[in-house]
Design a protein around this motif. Structure first.
Motif, PDB file in Angstrom:
ATOM      1  N   LYS A  89       0.830  -1.211   0.000  1.00  0.00           N
ATOM      2  CA  LYS A  89       0.000   0.000   0.000  1.00  0.00           C
ATOM      3  C   LYS A  89       0.862   1.258   0.000  1.00  0.00           C
ATOM      4  CE  LYS A  89      -4.250  -1.730   2.158  1.00  0.00           C
ATOM      5  NZ  LYS A  89      -5.182  -1.585   3.314  1.00  0.00           N
ATOM      6  N   SER A  90       1.930   1.245   0.804  1.00  0.00           N
ATOM      7  CA  SER A  90       2.789   2.426   0.853  1.00  0.00           C
ATOM      8  C   SER A  90       3.510   2.637  -0.470  1.00  0.00           C
ATOM      9  CB  SER A  90       3.796   2.298   1.999  1.00  0.00           C
ATOM     10  OG  SER A  90       4.646   1.187   1.799  1.00  0.00           O
ATOM     11  N   LYS A  92       2.307   1.809  -3.417  1.00  0.00           N
ATOM     12  CA  LYS A  92       1.296   2.337  -4.355  1.00  0.00           C
ATOM     13  C   LYS A  92       1.064   3.822  -4.124  1.00  0.00           C
ATOM     14  CE  LYS A  92      -1.070  -2.138  -4.573  1.00  0.00           C
ATOM     15  NZ  LYS A  92      -2.289  -2.888  -4.167  1.00  0.00           N
ATOM     16  N   LYS A  93       1.080   4.244  -2.865  1.00  0.00           N
ATOM     17  CA  LYS A  93       0.898   5.664  -2.564  1.00  0.00           C
ATOM     18  C   LYS A  93       2.019   6.497  -3.171  1.00  0.00           C
ATOM     19  CE  LYS A  93      -1.734   5.238   1.753  1.00  0.00           C
ATOM     20  NZ  LYS A  93      -1.698   5.478   3.228  1.00  0.00           N
ATOM     21  N   LYS A  96       1.476   6.667  -6.925  1.00  0.00           N
ATOM     22  CA  LYS A  96       0.358   7.556  -7.239  1.00  0.00           C
ATOM     23  C   LYS A  96       0.738   9.016  -7.000  1.00  0.00           C
ATOM     24  CE  LYS A  96      -3.298   4.162  -6.377  1.00  0.00           C
ATOM     25  NZ  LYS A  96      -4.422   3.760  -5.486  1.00  0.00           N
ATOM     26  N   LYS A  97       1.540   9.248  -5.981  1.00  0.00           N
ATOM     27  CA  LYS A  97       1.989  10.610  -5.696  1.00  0.00           C
ATOM     28  C   LYS A  97       2.830  11.150  -6.859  1.00  0.00           C
ATOM     29  CE  LYS A  97       4.896  10.971  -2.275  1.00  0.00           C
ATOM     30  NZ  LYS A  97       5.439  11.069  -0.896  1.00  0.00           N
ATOM     31  N   ASN A 161       6.871   8.454   7.423  1.00  0.00           N
ATOM     32  CA  ASN A 161       5.494   8.891   7.335  1.00  0.00           C
ATOM     33  C   ASN A 161       5.376  10.311   7.848  1.00  0.00           C
ATOM     34  OD1 ASN A 161       4.538   6.496   6.334  1.00  0.00           O
ATOM     35  ND2 ASN A 161       4.330   5.594   8.366  1.00  0.00           N
TER      36      ASN A 161
END
Length: 511
Positions: A89-90, A92-93, A96-97, A161
Motif C-alpha cells: 500500500k505504501s 502504491k501511494k 500515485k503521488k 510517514n
C-alpha cells in the motif's frame, strides 16, 4: 593459465586491519568495523557477483566487507525476488503521488526524509594503491593447478510517514433515523452538523455511485473507441480480470496522460563513460552537490567534483557483453530521471549476471517530498524484470545492506519477497524467518541448520592466484620463490573472505 572474462583479470590489493571508524547508522565514532577492504584495479562482473553473494560491497573502486560479529550495526546483504514482487500500500501511494505530480503538477508538502546511508565506507578507503596494468602480464602455473581460469559470466532513502495530525473520522450515518435527526460532532479542529436520513436507503431513481478510477477508465475507453471507430476498427471488448495490478501498470498509469512526456528515465554507462554520460556529467554533479549539502549537511567544499567521480563514477567493473545477456551489457551505469528537461535524480546501479545491484541514489532537494528514493527502487525493480526477459538468470534486485538495528533502514525489508544473506553459511534466508532472530540479537546466524556450511570455504590457499611483477602465479609457487616473506596469514584471511573459487580467479597483488 588463460585470461578470464573479456581477456581480463580481476586485480585487487587486500588491506588487513580492524580499525573502527564512525558508523553512518548509529553515529558511533569507533563502532563500525570492516574485515578490511580491497582496492580493485579491475573486476569482472562475475567476480563481483560472487563477492556480493559473500557479503562484500563496493564504494567506487573500494570493495569492503563488514565484521558482522564486531561492528555496532551488523549489515546483512539483502535481495528482492523481482519477478514475484508486488507493491505494498505504501509503495502504491508513492507511485500515485509521482503520477499525480507528473499529470497535474501537484508537488506534495515537504516531508522529512531519512538519510541514504549505504555510503558509510566512502571515506574509509585504503592507502594509495599501487599502479597495475593488465597488459604484458606473464603467467606461471604449477603442475597441480588447473590450466584454465573459468569465465564466470540507496543512497537509498527512507521515506518517513508524515507526522501531520490525522483528521478525525466522521461518524457514520445511523441505520434508521428521521428527518429531524441531528448529529453533532465536535473535535478540537472540526465541527460538523449533519441533518439527514430518511432510512429509505439510496434513491432508486438515481444510478448507483461508482469509483472515480472506474469512471476514468471508462472515459479513456470511450476515447479509444472513438479513435478506432474513425479508423474503421472495431474496438476490442475489455477483458475483466480479478488479478491485482502489476508494478508496471502502476508506474505506467500516468503515461496515458498527454503530459507524461515530462518524465524520462535514461540509462547511461558510467564506466567506461558513454557520450551521453559525459554530456550530462556537470548537470548530474550539480544535483549531487545540492543533495549532499541539503540531506547530509556537507559543507560546500566537501562534495567536490573529484570526490563525486571517485565515489559514484569510478568503477572497477569491466563492461562486458554476452549473447544471452541484456542488450546494454553488464557493468556500471547511472539511471537518470529527467523532469521537464532537467535531471532531478540519479540512481547509480551495477548490472551483474544475476541481479541489478543498487549502489546509491541522489536527487534534487526541491523534490524531497516525492519520495524519490523509494520511487527509484520501484523503478529499478521494474527495470530488473525487464532485463530478465532478455537474460533469464538476471532476476534479483539487490538493495545493498539491511541494518535491522537501525530502524530507518528496516524499510528495505518491505520489498518482498526478500532474502538476507547468512553471514556464516553464505546461504539466503527469507526476511520473515530472519526478523525474529534479529529482534533478539543484533548479530545472528540466519541459517538455523547447523549442518549448513560455507560451500566456498578455503581448502587450499596454495591455489590462490597472485600477481607479482606482472607475473601471474599460484600462491604456492610464489611462497616457494620468496621463502623469507611472512604473508601467509594475510593471504589465508583474504582467501577465506573471498572464497575458494574467487581466490583461484582473482589476482591478489603482491609487491
Amino acid at each position: 593459465v588463460k585470461m578470464a572474462g573479456n581477456n581480463s583479470y580481476t586485480i585487487v590489493e587486500y588491506f588487513g586491519g580492524d580499525d573502527g571508524y564512525r558508523c553512518g547508522y548509529c553515529k558511533n565514532d569507533k563502532g563500525n568495523f570492516s574485515h578490511a577492504g580491497m582496492w580493485s584495479h579491475s573486476m569482472t562482473v562475475q567476480d563481483y557477483q560472487d563477492l556480493i553473494d559473500r557479503g562484500w560491497r563496493r564504494s567506487g573502486k573500494y570493495v569492503y566487507k563488514p565484521i558482522m560479529k564486531k561492528t555496532c550495526c551488523p549489515q546483512y546483504t539483502i535481495r528482492c525476488h523481482a519477478l514475484n514482487f508486488q507493491p505494498s500500500k505504501s509503495h502504491k501511494k508513492i507511485l500515485k503521488k509521482m503520477n499525480k505530480y507528473i499529470s497535474k503538477g501537484d508537488l506534495p508538502a515537504a516531508q522529512e526524509d531519512g538519510e541514504p546511508m549505504d555510503s558509510v565506507c566512502e571515506d574509509a578507503g585504503p592507502r594509495e594503491p599501487t599502479k597495475v596494468c593488465q597488459s604484458d602480464l606473464k603467467v606461471v602455473a604449477s603442475a597441480d593447478i588447473k590450466d584454465e581460469i573459468p569465465n564466470r559470466s540507496a543512497a537509498e532513502e527512507v521515506q518517513k510517514n508524515s507526522k501531520g495530525e490525522q483528521m478525525p473520522k466522521l461518524l457514520t450515518q445511523p441505520a434508521f433515523c428521521n428527518e429531524s435527526t441531528i448529529l453533532n460532532y465536535q473535535s478540537e479542529s472540526v465541527k460538523l452538523k449533519v441533518t439527514h436520513c430518511t432510512g429509505l436507503g439510496a434513491d432508486p431513481s438515481r444510478p448507483p455511485s461508482r469509483k472515480a478510477k472506474d469512471l476514468r477508465k471508462e472515459r479513456r475507453l470511450q476515447k479509444d473507441q472513438k479513435r478506432q471507430h474513425g479508423a474503421g476498427v472495431l474496438p476490442p471488448k475489455p477483458a475483466h480480470t480479478n488479478q491485482p495490478k502489476t508494478l508496471e501498470e502502476f508506474i505506467n498509469e500516468s503515461l496515458e496522460d498527454s503530459s507524461s512526456d515530462r518524465l524520462e528515465v535514461r540509462l547511461v554507462r558510467s564506466n567506461p563513460p558513454s557520450p551521453q554520460f559525459k554530456a550530462s556529467f556537470d548537470a548530474s554533479y550539480q544535483v549531487y552537490k545540492l543533495y549532499q549539502m541539503a540531506i547530509h549537511k556537507d559543507p560546500p567544499d566537501k562534495p567536490s567534483e573529484s570526490q563525486f567521480r571517485r565515489f559514484l563514477c569510478d568503477s572497477p567493473l569491466e563492461a562486458e557483453h554476452s549473447p544471452d545477456g541484456p542488450e546494454m551489457g553488464y557493468g556500471s551505469f547511472h539511471q537518470q530521471y529527467w523532469l521537464d528537461g532537467r535531471i532531478v535524480a540519479v540512481g547509480v546501479i551495477d548490472i551483474l549476471p544475476t541481479c541489478v545491484s543498487s549502489v546509491y541514489l541522489y536527487y534534487h532537494p526541491d523534490f524531497t517530498s516525492l519520495s524519490l528514493g523509494s520511487y527509484s527502487a520501484l523503478r529499478e525493480i521494474a527495470f530488473t524484470r525487464k532485463l530478465q526477459k532478455q537474460s533469464t538468470k538476471l532476476c534479483y534486485y539487490y538493495l545493498g545492506f539491511y541494518v535491522h538495528s537501525c530502524p530507518k533502514m528496516r524499510y528495505k525489508g518491505q520489498y518482498r519477497p526478500a532474502d538476507l544473506l547468512c553471514p556464516e553459511s553464505y546461504t539466503w534466508v527469507s526476511v520473515e524467518q530472519c526478523i525474529p532472530l534479529l529482534n533478539n540479537s543484533r548479530y545472528a546466524r540466519l541459517n538455523q541448520d547447523p549442518d549448513a556450511g560455507d560451500s566456498q570455504a578455503v581448502k587450499d590457499v596454495g591455489r590462490a592466484l597472485v600477481l607479482h611483477k606482472r607475473t601471474v602465479m599460484p600462491y604456492i609457487v610464489y611462497s616457494c620463490k620468496f621463502k623469507g616473506r611472512s604473508d601467509k596469514a594475510e593471504v589465508q584471511e583474504y582467501a577465506s573472505l573471498v572464497g575458494q573459487d574467487c581466490a583461484e580467479r582473482i589476482l591478489l597483488y603482491r609487491s
